[in-house]
Motif scaffolding. Structure first.
Motif, PDB file in Angstrom:
ATOM      1  N   PHE A  40      33.323  47.474  38.149  1.00  0.00           N
ATOM      2  CA  PHE A  40      33.420  46.045  38.436  1.00  0.00           C
ATOM      3  C   PHE A  40      34.198  45.329  37.330  1.00  0.00           C
ATOM      4  CE2 PHE A  40      29.499  47.383  40.617  1.00  0.00           C
ATOM      5  CZ  PHE A  40      29.825  47.012  41.916  1.00  0.00           C
ATOM      6  N   LEU A  41      34.064  45.852  36.107  1.00  0.00           N
ATOM      7  CA  LEU A  41      34.827  45.288  34.996  1.00  0.00           C
ATOM      8  C   LEU A  41      36.317  45.494  35.224  1.00  0.00           C
ATOM      9  CD1 LEU A  41      34.100  43.999  32.159  1.00  0.00           C
ATOM     10  CD2 LEU A  41      34.613  46.251  31.212  1.00  0.00           C
ATOM     11  N   VAL A  42      36.678  46.687  35.662  1.00  0.00           N
ATOM     12  CA  VAL A  42      38.079  47.003  35.944  1.00  0.00           C
ATOM     13  C   VAL A  42      38.606  46.136  37.088  1.00  0.00           C
ATOM     14  CG1 VAL A  42      39.669  48.818  36.665  1.00  0.00           C
ATOM     15  CG2 VAL A  42      37.799  49.359  35.108  1.00  0.00           C
ATOM     16  N   ALA A  43      37.774  45.944  38.109  1.00  0.00           N
ATOM     17  CA  ALA A  43      38.214  45.196  39.283  1.00  0.00           C
ATOM     18  C   ALA A  43      38.391  43.711  38.993  1.00  0.00           C
ATOM     19  CB  ALA A  43      37.214  45.396  40.425  1.00  0.00           C
ATOM     20  N   LEU A  44      37.506  43.152  38.162  1.00  0.00           N
ATOM     21  CA  LEU A  44      37.529  41.708  37.926  1.00  0.00           C
ATOM     22  C   LEU A  44      38.369  41.298  36.727  1.00  0.00           C
ATOM     23  CD1 LEU A  44      33.760  40.864  38.578  1.00  0.00           C
ATOM     24  CD2 LEU A  44      35.676  40.683  40.169  1.00  0.00           C
ATOM     25  N   ALA A  45      38.725  42.259  35.880  1.00  0.00           N
ATOM     26  CA  ALA A  45      39.448  41.925  34.647  1.00  0.00           C
ATOM     27  C   ALA A  45      40.761  41.179  34.913  1.00  0.00           C
ATOM     28  CB  ALA A  45      39.703  43.187  33.834  1.00  0.00           C
ATOM     29  N   PRO A  46      41.606  41.614  35.858  1.00  0.00           N
ATOM     30  CA  PRO A  46      42.867  40.883  36.061  1.00  0.00           C
ATOM     31  C   PRO A  46      42.651  39.419  36.427  1.00  0.00           C
ATOM     32  CG  PRO A  46      42.958  43.033  37.123  1.00  0.00           C
ATOM     33  CD  PRO A  46      41.550  42.835  36.686  1.00  0.00           C
ATOM     34  N   ALA A  47      41.680  39.151  37.309  1.00  0.00           N
ATOM     35  CA  ALA A  47      41.429  37.767  37.722  1.00  0.00           C
ATOM     36  C   ALA A  47      40.864  36.949  36.570  1.00  0.00           C
ATOM     37  CB  ALA A  47      40.469  37.740  38.910  1.00  0.00           C
ATOM     38  N   TYR A  48      40.008  37.550  35.755  1.00  0.00           N
ATOM     39  CA  TYR A  48      39.399  36.824  34.644  1.00  0.00           C
ATOM     40  C   TYR A  48      40.425  36.523  33.553  1.00  0.00           C
ATOM     41  CZ  TYR A  48      36.181  35.673  30.844  1.00  0.00           C
ATOM     42  OH  TYR A  48      35.523  35.041  29.817  1.00  0.00           O
ATOM     43  N   VAL A  49      41.236  37.515  33.213  1.00  0.00           N
ATOM     44  CA  VAL A  49      42.228  37.338  32.153  1.00  0.00           C
ATOM     45  C   VAL A  49      43.287  36.324  32.552  1.00  0.00           C
ATOM     46  CG1 VAL A  49      44.024  38.494  30.804  1.00  0.00           C
ATOM     47  CG2 VAL A  49      41.836  39.629  31.193  1.00  0.00           C
ATOM     48  N   SER A  50      43.707  36.367  33.805  1.00  0.00           N
ATOM     49  CA  SER A  50      44.742  35.446  34.265  1.00  0.00           C
ATOM     50  C   SER A  50      44.213  34.028  34.454  1.00  0.00           C
ATOM     51  CB  SER A  50      45.344  35.936  35.581  1.00  0.00           C
ATOM     52  OG  SER A  50      44.378  35.907  36.622  1.00  0.00           O
ATOM     53  N   GLY A  51      42.892  33.908  34.585  1.00  0.00           N
ATOM     54  CA  GLY A  51      42.301  32.599  34.816  1.00  0.00           C
ATOM     55  C   GLY A  51      42.497  32.076  36.220  1.00  0.00           C
ATOM     56  N   MET A  52      43.000  32.916  37.122  1.00  0.00           N
ATOM     57  CA  MET A  52      43.294  32.495  38.487  1.00  0.00           C
ATOM     58  C   MET A  52      42.172  32.843  39.455  1.00  0.00           C
ATOM     59  SD  MET A  52      46.226  31.110  38.080  1.00  0.00           S
ATOM     60  CE  MET A  52      46.821  30.945  39.765  1.00  0.00           C
ATOM     61  N   GLY A  53      41.117  33.519  38.970  1.00  0.00           N
ATOM     62  CA  GLY A  53      40.045  33.939  39.852  1.00  0.00           C
ATOM     63  C   GLY A  53      39.078  32.811  40.161  1.00  0.00           C
ATOM     64  N   PRO A  54      38.180  33.041  41.118  1.00  0.00           N
ATOM     65  CA  PRO A  54      37.175  32.020  41.458  1.00  0.00           C
ATOM     66  C   PRO A  54      36.192  31.811  40.307  1.00  0.00           C
ATOM     67  CG  PRO A  54      36.740  34.082  42.617  1.00  0.00           C
ATOM     68  CD  PRO A  54      38.076  34.235  41.965  1.00  0.00           C
ATOM     69  N   ASN A  55      35.418  30.760  40.393  1.00  0.00           N
ATOM     70  CA  ASN A  55      34.496  30.413  39.318  1.00  0.00           C
ATOM     71  C   ASN A  55      33.424  31.474  39.082  1.00  0.00           C
ATOM     72  OD1 ASN A  55      35.761  27.969  38.729  1.00  0.00           O
ATOM     73  ND2 ASN A  55      34.565  26.848  40.263  1.00  0.00           N
ATOM     74  N   TRP A  56      32.987  32.134  40.167  1.00  0.00           N
ATOM     75  CA  TRP A  56      31.921  33.117  39.988  1.00  0.00           C
ATOM     76  C   TRP A  56      32.389  34.298  39.136  1.00  0.00           C
ATOM     77  CZ3 TRP A  56      32.436  38.160  41.496  1.00  0.00           C
ATOM     78  CH2 TRP A  56      33.423  38.463  42.436  1.00  0.00           C
ATOM     79  N   VAL A  57      33.700  34.582  39.164  1.00  0.00           N
ATOM     80  CA  VAL A  57      34.233  35.640  38.313  1.00  0.00           C
ATOM     81  C   VAL A  57      34.093  35.252  36.849  1.00  0.00           C
ATOM     82  CG1 VAL A  57      36.314  36.899  37.637  1.00  0.00           C
ATOM     83  CG2 VAL A  57      35.825  36.489  40.060  1.00  0.00           C
ATOM     84  N   LYS A  58      34.386  33.997  36.526  1.00  0.00           N
ATOM     85  CA  LYS A  58      34.266  33.527  35.148  1.00  0.00           C
ATOM     86  C   LYS A  58      32.821  33.565  34.664  1.00  0.00           C
ATOM     87  CE  LYS A  58      38.227  30.428  35.725  1.00  0.00           C
ATOM     88  NZ  LYS A  58      38.701  29.014  35.695  1.00  0.00           N
ATOM     89  N   GLN A  59      31.885  33.391  35.571  1.00  0.00           N
ATOM     90  CA  GLN A  59      30.478  33.399  35.198  1.00  0.00           C
ATOM     91  C   GLN A  59      29.916  34.807  35.080  1.00  0.00           C
ATOM     92  OE1 GLN A  59      28.625  31.025  38.216  1.00  0.00           O
ATOM     93  NE2 GLN A  59      29.556  29.097  37.535  1.00  0.00           N
ATOM     94  N   VAL A  60      30.350  35.699  35.961  1.00  0.00           N
ATOM     95  CA  VAL A  60      29.774  37.048  36.020  1.00  0.00           C
ATOM     96  C   VAL A  60      30.438  37.997  35.028  1.00  0.00           C
ATOM     97  CG1 VAL A  60      29.500  39.077  37.506  1.00  0.00           C
ATOM     98  CG2 VAL A  60      29.030  36.793  38.405  1.00  0.00           C
ATOM     99  N   PHE A  61      31.738  37.834  34.816  1.00  0.00           N
ATOM    100  CA  PHE A  61      32.479  38.801  34.008  1.00  0.00           C
ATOM    101  C   PHE A  61      31.894  38.996  32.611  1.00  0.00           C
ATOM    102  CE2 PHE A  61      35.907  40.228  31.239  1.00  0.00           C
ATOM    103  CZ  PHE A  61      36.439  41.292  31.963  1.00  0.00           C
ATOM    104  N   PRO A  62      31.542  37.952  31.861  1.00  0.00           N
ATOM    105  CA  PRO A  62      30.976  38.182  30.519  1.00  0.00           C
ATOM    106  C   PRO A  62      29.699  39.012  30.538  1.00  0.00           C
ATOM    107  CG  PRO A  62      31.675  35.895  30.769  1.00  0.00           C
ATOM    108  CD  PRO A  62      31.746  36.502  32.120  1.00  0.00           C
ATOM    109  N   TRP A  63      28.880  38.851  31.573  1.00  0.00           N
ATOM    110  CA  TRP A  63      27.654  39.646  31.668  1.00  0.00           C
ATOM    111  C   TRP A  63      27.968  41.116  31.917  1.00  0.00           C
ATOM    112  CZ3 TRP A  63      23.067  37.733  30.303  1.00  0.00           C
ATOM    113  CH2 TRP A  63      22.916  36.341  30.284  1.00  0.00           C
ATOM    114  N   ILE A  64      28.948  41.366  32.771  1.00  0.00           N
ATOM    115  CA  ILE A  64      29.347  42.761  33.031  1.00  0.00           C
ATOM    116  C   ILE A  64      29.947  43.380  31.777  1.00  0.00           C
ATOM    117  CG2 ILE A  64      30.830  44.249  34.421  1.00  0.00           C
ATOM    118  CD1 ILE A  64      30.702  42.204  36.638  1.00  0.00           C
ATOM    119  N   LEU A  65      30.738  42.593  31.059  1.00  0.00           N
ATOM    120  CA  LEU A  65      31.324  43.079  29.814  1.00  0.00           C
ATOM    121  C   LEU A  65      30.237  43.388  28.790  1.00  0.00           C
ATOM    122  CD1 LEU A  65      33.819  43.652  28.082  1.00  0.00           C
ATOM    123  CD2 LEU A  65      33.849  41.226  27.454  1.00  0.00           C
TER     124      LEU A  65
END
Length: 259
Positions: A40-65
């Protein structure tokens, strides 16, 4: 008749057999890959790094990391146990995932990470920096060509790191294994042809198993397990040829992980 076909690539075939002979090898590799680099980290990383993903990605990604930071030590220790068993020739090649062995996996995973920083990542980084300075900055070649210089250095640093890991199993200190380049190079040179052949196989295997991006974590664990089944015996034969001491049996045969 010529018996060559029966023995061709016998060591490499034996490594694959050692892995596939475990009826639960796939589950062990999948769990190791999930803990090493969360898919899930691999899948969501591009959207999180680019800042173009939905808000839930920004909220969930740090927990997965955060979960990944806490978990990736365990598969590193898991593969260290694979190397130990290949080094000593005892036990099933792939250890079981059990709660009781997780503390050892975490500790030995930290050891492996330290050794990898100085014997794999640092030499590879220096090599890539030199290639960038010469070919990209100096000669003006396209930066995309820089990836072509990765396989040649991996051919050397992967077994070089394996030698350092085996030396730790034989009783040397972490710092000595990580920083005593003279001794590591000496032992690497003794088995250089075999190490390079094994490394060439694993570089090719990894290029295939990681080609689909989302399979990177699982390909990495499978590759580490496979290469350790080759490096362990190579190192053992090398040490036997040069008459080294057998090392510290407490590290070679821990009673905690006997299956």
């Amino acid at each position: 008749m010529n018996s060559m076909p029966a023995t061709r690539f016998s060591d490499q075939k034996h490594g694959f057999r050692q892995i596939f002979s475990d009826p639960h090898w796939l589950a062990k590799v999948l769990l190791g890959g999930f803990l090493l680099i969360n898919p899930f980290l691999v899948a969501l990383a591009p959207a999180y790094v680019s800042g173009m993903g939905p808000n839930w990605v920004k909220q969930v990604f740090p927990w997965i990391l955060g979960f990944n930071v806490c978990s990736f030590w365990f598969p590193l220790g898991f593969t260290y146990e694979v190397l130990r068993r290949a080094r000593t020739g005892r036990g099933l090649q792939l250890p079981d995932w059990e709660w009781s062995v997780l503390p050892r996996f975490a500790y030995e995973g930290s050891v492996k990470l330290v050794l990898a920083i100085f014997t794999l990542l640092l030499p590879a980084g220096l090599w890539m920096g030199a290639c960038y300075a010469i070919f990209i900055a100096g000669l003006g070649l396209p930066p995309a060509l820089l990836s072509l210089f990765i396989p040649p250095i991996m051919l050397f640093v992967i077994p070089f790191c394996g030698v350092a890991c085996c030396r730790w199993l034989d009783g040397a200190s972490v710092l000595d294994c990580a920083l005593n380049y003279k001794e590591n190079i000496r032992l690497f040179a003794k088995g250089c042809p075999d190490y390079l052949i094994a490394a060439a196989f694993i570089v090719g295997v990894n290029s295939i198993t990681t080609a689909f991006f989302y399979t990177i974590p699982f390909g990495a664990v499978f590759g580490l397990c496979l290469v350790d089944t080759w490096f362990g015996p190579i190192y053992a034969e090398t040490v036997a040829r040069v008459g080294e001491k057998p090392g510290d049996p407490r590290r070679q045969e821990p009673a905690l992980i006997e299956t």
